[in-house]
Write a protein that holds these residues in place. Structure first.
Motif, PDB file in Angstrom:
ATOM      1  N   LEU A  50     -31.509  11.402  -0.341  1.00 18.07           N
ATOM      2  CA  LEU A  50     -30.073  11.333  -0.607  1.00 18.07           C
ATOM      3  C   LEU A  50     -29.765  11.762  -2.037  1.00 18.07           C
ATOM      4  O   LEU A  50     -28.779  12.450  -2.291  1.00 18.07           O
ATOM      5  N   PHE A  51     -30.610  11.349  -2.952  1.00 21.28           N
ATOM      6  CA  PHE A  51     -30.320  11.517  -4.374  1.00 21.28           C
ATOM      7  C   PHE A  51     -31.098  12.643  -5.034  1.00 21.28           C
ATOM      8  O   PHE A  51     -30.686  13.153  -6.077  1.00 21.28           O
ATOM      9  N   GLY A  61     -31.124  16.007  -1.359  1.00 17.01           N
ATOM     10  CA  GLY A  61     -30.244  16.147  -2.519  1.00 17.01           C
ATOM     11  C   GLY A  61     -28.796  16.329  -2.139  1.00 17.01           C
ATOM     12  O   GLY A  61     -28.035  17.001  -2.830  1.00 17.01           O
ATOM     13  N   ILE A  62     -28.386  15.687  -1.027  1.00 17.62           N
ATOM     14  CA  ILE A  62     -27.040  15.890  -0.507  1.00 17.62           C
ATOM     15  C   ILE A  62     -25.975  15.460  -1.509  1.00 17.62           C
ATOM     16  O   ILE A  62     -24.912  16.069  -1.611  1.00 17.62           O
ATOM     17  N   ILE A  63     -26.244  14.398  -2.284  1.00 18.98           N
ATOM     18  CA  ILE A  63     -25.251  13.912  -3.244  1.00 18.98           C
ATOM     19  C   ILE A  63     -25.030  14.924  -4.360  1.00 18.98           C
ATOM     20  O   ILE A  63     -23.903  15.140  -4.817  1.00 18.98           O
ATOM     21  N   LEU A  64     -26.099  15.582  -4.786  1.00 16.66           N
ATOM     22  CA  LEU A  64     -25.956  16.621  -5.816  1.00 16.66           C
ATOM     23  C   LEU A  64     -25.249  17.846  -5.248  1.00 16.66           C
ATOM     24  O   LEU A  64     -24.400  18.453  -5.924  1.00 16.66           O
ATOM     25  N   ASP A  65     -25.583  18.217  -4.004  1.00 18.20           N
ATOM     26  CA  ASP A  65     -24.979  19.395  -3.396  1.00 18.20           C
ATOM     27  C   ASP A  65     -23.491  19.193  -3.112  1.00 18.20           C
ATOM     28  O   ASP A  65     -22.704  20.129  -3.187  1.00 18.20           O
ATOM     29  N   ARG A  66     -23.119  17.955  -2.759  1.00 18.78           N
ATOM     30  CA  ARG A  66     -21.733  17.667  -2.386  1.00 18.78           C
ATOM     31  C   ARG A  66     -20.967  17.012  -3.532  1.00 18.78           C
ATOM     32  O   ARG A  66     -19.999  16.283  -3.316  1.00 18.78           O
ATOM     33  N   PHE A  67     -21.382  17.315  -4.736  1.00 15.17           N
ATOM     34  CA  PHE A  67     -20.799  16.689  -5.920  1.00 15.17           C
ATOM     35  C   PHE A  67     -19.282  16.852  -5.976  1.00 15.17           C
ATOM     36  O   PHE A  67     -18.537  15.883  -6.157  1.00 15.17           O
ATOM     37  N   GLU A  68     -18.789  18.071  -5.808  1.00 17.36           N
ATOM     38  CA  GLU A  68     -17.354  18.326  -5.909  1.00 17.36           C
ATOM     39  C   GLU A  68     -16.589  17.581  -4.824  1.00 17.36           C
ATOM     40  O   GLU A  68     -15.523  17.009  -5.079  1.00 17.36           O
ATOM     41  N   SER A  69     -17.134  17.585  -3.615  1.00 14.75           N
ATOM     42  CA  SER A  69     -16.469  16.888  -2.505  1.00 14.75           C
ATOM     43  C   SER A  69     -16.399  15.396  -2.776  1.00 14.75           C
ATOM     44  O   SER A  69     -15.395  14.737  -2.483  1.00 14.75           O
ATOM     45  N   ILE A  70     -17.472  14.842  -3.327  1.00 13.60           N
ATOM     46  CA  ILE A  70     -17.506  13.405  -3.644  1.00 13.60           C
ATOM     47  C   ILE A  70     -16.475  13.080  -4.721  1.00 13.60           C
ATOM     48  O   ILE A  70     -15.772  12.069  -4.642  1.00 13.60           O
ATOM     49  N   THR A 196     -25.196  14.329 -12.215  1.00 12.16           N
ATOM     50  CA  THR A 196     -26.173  13.272 -12.519  1.00 12.16           C
ATOM     51  C   THR A 196     -25.501  11.918 -12.641  1.00 12.16           C
ATOM     52  O   THR A 196     -26.016  10.902 -12.154  1.00 12.16           O
ATOM     53  N   MET A 197     -24.326  11.891 -13.282  1.00 15.82           N
ATOM     54  CA  MET A 197     -23.598  10.629 -13.425  1.00 15.82           C
ATOM     55  C   MET A 197     -23.161  10.091 -12.068  1.00 15.82           C
ATOM     56  O   MET A 197     -23.246   8.884 -11.815  1.00 15.82           O
ATOM     57  N   ILE A 198     -22.697  10.989 -11.197  1.00 11.41           N
ATOM     58  CA  ILE A 198     -22.295  10.581  -9.841  1.00 11.41           C
ATOM     59  C   ILE A 198     -23.501  10.004  -9.101  1.00 11.41           C
ATOM     60  O   ILE A 198     -23.420   8.962  -8.442  1.00 11.41           O
ATOM     61  N   LYS A 199     -24.628  10.697  -9.217  1.00  7.99           N
ATOM     62  CA  LYS A 199     -25.851  10.251  -8.537  1.00  7.99           C
ATOM     63  C   LYS A 199     -26.259   8.870  -9.024  1.00  7.99           C
ATOM     64  O   LYS A 199     -26.553   7.974  -8.222  1.00  7.99           O
ATOM     65  N   GLU A 200     -26.273   8.685 -10.341  1.00  7.65           N
ATOM     66  CA  GLU A 200     -26.696   7.403 -10.914  1.00  7.65           C
ATOM     67  C   GLU A 200     -25.714   6.289 -10.559  1.00  7.65           C
ATOM     68  O   GLU A 200     -26.113   5.153 -10.297  1.00  7.65           O
ATOM     69  N   MET A 201     -24.419   6.615 -10.539  1.00  7.02           N
ATOM     70  CA  MET A 201     -23.409   5.622 -10.216  1.00  7.02           C
ATOM     71  C   MET A 201     -23.561   5.143  -8.778  1.00  7.02           C
ATOM     72  O   MET A 201     -23.575   3.933  -8.499  1.00  7.02           O
ATOM     73  N   LEU A 202     -23.699   6.088  -7.844  1.00  3.82           N
ATOM     74  CA  LEU A 202     -23.850   5.726  -6.439  1.00  3.82           C
ATOM     75  C   LEU A 202     -25.172   4.999  -6.197  1.00  3.82           C
ATOM     76  O   LEU A 202     -25.236   4.053  -5.403  1.00  3.82           O
ATOM     77  N   HIS A 203     -26.206   5.437  -6.887  1.00  2.36           N
ATOM     78  CA  HIS A 203     -27.511   4.782  -6.718  1.00  2.36           C
ATOM     79  C   HIS A 203     -27.456   3.339  -7.220  1.00  2.36           C
ATOM     80  O   HIS A 203     -28.010   2.428  -6.601  1.00  2.36           O
ATOM     81  N   ALA A 204     -26.759   3.130  -8.340  1.00  2.72           N
ATOM     82  CA  ALA A 204     -26.633   1.769  -8.872  1.00  2.72           C
ATOM     83  C   ALA A 204     -25.851   0.874  -7.924  1.00  2.72           C
ATOM     84  O   ALA A 204     -26.187  -0.303  -7.730  1.00  2.72           O
ATOM     85  N   LEU A 205     -24.805   1.438  -7.295  1.00  2.00           N
ATOM     86  CA  LEU A 205     -23.991   0.670  -6.366  1.00  2.00           C
ATOM     87  C   LEU A 205     -24.744   0.334  -5.081  1.00  2.00           C
ATOM     88  O   LEU A 205     -24.579  -0.742  -4.505  1.00  2.00           O
ATOM     89  N   MET A 206     -25.585   1.264  -4.637  1.00  2.79           N
ATOM     90  CA  MET A 206     -26.218   1.138  -3.330  1.00  2.79           C
ATOM     91  C   MET A 206     -27.656   0.639  -3.384  1.00  2.79           C
ATOM     92  O   MET A 206     -28.261   0.370  -2.343  1.00  2.79           O
ATOM     93  N   LYS A 207     -28.214   0.510  -4.581  1.00  2.00           N
ATOM     94  CA  LYS A 207     -29.645   0.226  -4.722  1.00  2.00           C
ATOM     95  C   LYS A 207     -30.070  -1.020  -3.953  1.00  2.00           C
ATOM     96  O   LYS A 207     -31.071  -1.009  -3.219  1.00  2.00           O
TER      97      LYS A 207
END
Length: 232
Positions: A50-51, A61-70, A196-207
């Protein structure tokens, strides 16, 4: 230790114990351990994908690929859930009768208004006459009463029905502009977010919850392994 790695360690331990046990227990433990390890590792890999991008694995790496959509989805969520024109209007309406400007007026320095009055009087045709009797020193005795009176009058005006109605009308008219302003602020803030910030933020929320996916993958995998050993 991380929940995922702890689950893997337990599964590997069960597999190791299966080689010590004998008979049907050995088979059951080995199947349970292998299936549990398979389920846990598969879920762990899926979460990692995912990350992070994994070479040769399409869709990782879907979260990185879909960064703009997120980022767009985050703005839409914030604006539609918290800052809709209806909700802002409702908030303004609920605050209509709670607006009290008295504390602000009490702390306001009205001395500039007094100084302007003195200048107006002294520059008028009465200035020369007043100058003959002491000038501004005479008027200075009126300063404190004037400041107290203008403060009291201003408070009375701010509490009048006509003033409150005019203020509320202005607030209602401005609620649409307020929505646009909030939207611009949210958009500017989100524009500062990097992939990277989006990835880290979502990972922190979902960890925490993602860790349990690995655990339950191991549990269900182990259960399937035991059932399989009994059936086969």
């Amino acid at each position: 230790m991380d929940k995922g790695w702890m689950t893997n360690a337990v599964a590997i331990t069960v597999i190791g114990v299966s080689y010590i046990a004998e008979g049907s227990a050995s088979t059951a433990l080995r199947s349970a351990g292998l299936f549990a390890l398979s389920g846990a590792v598969t879920n762990q890999l899926a979460i990692h994908m995912l990350f992070e991008k994994v070479p040769f694995l399409y869709g990782s790496g879907i979260i990185l690929d879909r960064f703009e959509s997120i980022r767009i989805a985050l703005k839409t969520l914030i604006m539609e859930q918290f800052f809709t024109p209806e909700k802002i209007e409702s908030f303004v309406r609920s605050q209509e009768r709670t607006i009290d400007l008295t504390p602000i007026i009490e702390q306001t320095d009205f001395t500039p208004a007094y100084n302007a009055l003195v200048r107006s009087v002294m520059d008028s045709s009465l200035g020369g006459m007043i100058g003959m009797f002491g000038g501004e020193a005479i008027i200075g005795k009126l300063k404190e009463p004037f400041l107290e009176k203008i403060k009291t009058s201003t408070i009375e005006i701010s509490q009048s029905e006509s003033f409150i109605n005019a203020l509320n009308e202005h607030l209602h008219q401005g609620s649409g502009h307020l929505t646009d302003t909030i939207g611009e602020i949210v958009e500017l803030r989100l524009a500062e977010l990097t992939p990277t910030m989006i990835k880290e933020m979502l990972h922190a929320l979902m960890k925490e919850h993602l860790g349990w996916l690995v655990v339950w993958g191991g549990v269900f995998g182990g259960a399937i392994g035991i059932v399989s050993s009994l059936v086969l």
